[in-house]
Design a protein around this motif. Structure first.
Motif: not given
Length: 358
Positions: A214-217, A237-238, A327-332
């Motif tokens: 899953s994306r975001g795991l 995420y970074e 940090e969360k990346e944007s617009n995924i």
């Protein structure tokens, strides 16, 4: 005494990483809200937990031995970058991933889930038989009252454990960070130590929000009192860390966040090496408040209009640790597969290797 009858669902080699003397370990029990000490040989273990055929426990021991080497190398070198590359899945890193997937599938909580799934499926088959006129309607009540059940020669957990072991390559695209605890507060572990999470898409209703592809795991797992492994989807995420994939933690508040995640995700107990942490565990439990799963009996259960209990997969904890270096990346956008075709390839491999066995 029968050899191999005392079967562990969290391995002793792993628990020793949280023990001061390698023989006993301290635990905090969630139901009693009490601290105890027990020999490592007696915790996370039950007689014939997997099977009364002791050869099964011997085989699991052989798997443990192989997987422990991967963790041992990672801890010895303390560099994720030397294990993990984008071009190939190195053997030692594969063993680390296999430890995570295999360990998640083998606990008492996972066994309970699988048995609940089996009960629901059995009731569904009985209902279908009644509707087809092939079974007596009174049989359904007997099933519900526990007078009739599906008998297994050995634990139905063994097949999912094997499946999870061979699913480890599905995590190869996740990026790893070794967190090194430099504070005076030790990391804790639990009787269900591997935590799958998805803070990016949590609560959006995706049916596979913590699927292995899953994306975001994210996957969290303490390795010792001073080392913690965090895997993350690099698209979402970074993480601020060294070129070696290592992040030193000097803030006790961060360690508390990671320890709270173990408390939330455990079945009954968290473990640590130093006596006298009951007040600390009480405090962390209170801080979790309504995010803690206080009603353990309803964990993962969904009630339908007909009142049927459906036991779902162990869900992501409602608690998300606050980690300032993530940090969360944007617009995924959400995807069920991070790598196109990975799930189909895994299913084909499983069918080719174990189709006849299943």
């Amino acid at each position: 005494m029968v050899e191999y009858k005392n079967q562990h669902y969290v391995p002793r080699f792993y628990l020793r990483n949280f023990s001061d003397d390698g023989q006993k370990i301290w635990l905090y029990n969630m139901q009693a809200n009490r601290e105890f000490t027990e020999p490592i040989s007696r915790v996370c273990a039950r007689d014939y937990f997997y099977s009364d055929e002791t050869d099964v426990e011997k085989e699991i021991g052989s798997i443990e031995s192989a997987l422990s080497k991967g963790l041992g190398e990672l801890l010895a070198i303390q560099s994720v970058s030397k294990f993990q590359t984008e071009k190939e899945l190195k053997p030692d890193w594969l063993r680390v991933l296999q430890f995570l997937t295999f360990q998640e599938a083998r606990t008492a909580l996972s066994k309970e889930e699988i048995e609940q799934d089996g009960e629901v499926m059995f009731e569904t088959f009985v209902r279908a038989g009644i509707e087809a006129g092939e079974l007596d309607p009174e049989l359904l009540e007997e099933v519900r009252e526990g007078n009739v059940w599906l008998e297994h020669e050995q634990s139905p957990q063994l097949l999912p454990m094997l499946y999870q072991l061979h699913c480890a390559p599905l995590l190869a695209d996740l990026w790893g960070t070794l967190l090194v605890n430099k504070t005076g507060t030790e990391l804790v572990t639990s009787d269900h130590p591997v935590v799958r999470h998805n803070p990016y898409f949590l609560g959006e209703g995706h049916p596979q929000e913590i699927g292995l592809q899953s994306r975001g795991l994210q996957i969290y797992c303490p390795l010792t009192s001073h080392h913690y492994l965090l895997l993350h989807d690099p698209e979402c995420y970074e993480i601020e860390c060294s070129s070696e994939g290592v992040r030193e933690i000097h803030d006790t508040a961060v360690i508390n966040e990671l320890n709270k995640l173990q408390i939330v995700n455990c079945d009954n107990n968290v473990f640590y090496g130093t006596e006298g942490r009951q007040e600390e565990m009480d405090c962390l439990w209170e801080q979790l408040g309504e995010l803690a799963d206080t009603n353990r009996d309803d964990r993962g259960t969904v009630r339908t209009e007909g009142g049927i209990g459906v036991y779902t997969k162990i869900s992501a904890p409602r608690f998300c640790p606050e980690l300032p270096f993530v940090e969360k990346e944007s617009n995924i956008e959400y995807q069920r597969e991070r790598v196109e075709g990975a799930l189909e390839e895994q299913e084909e491999f499983w069918e080719e290797q174990f189709g006849d066995f299943v």
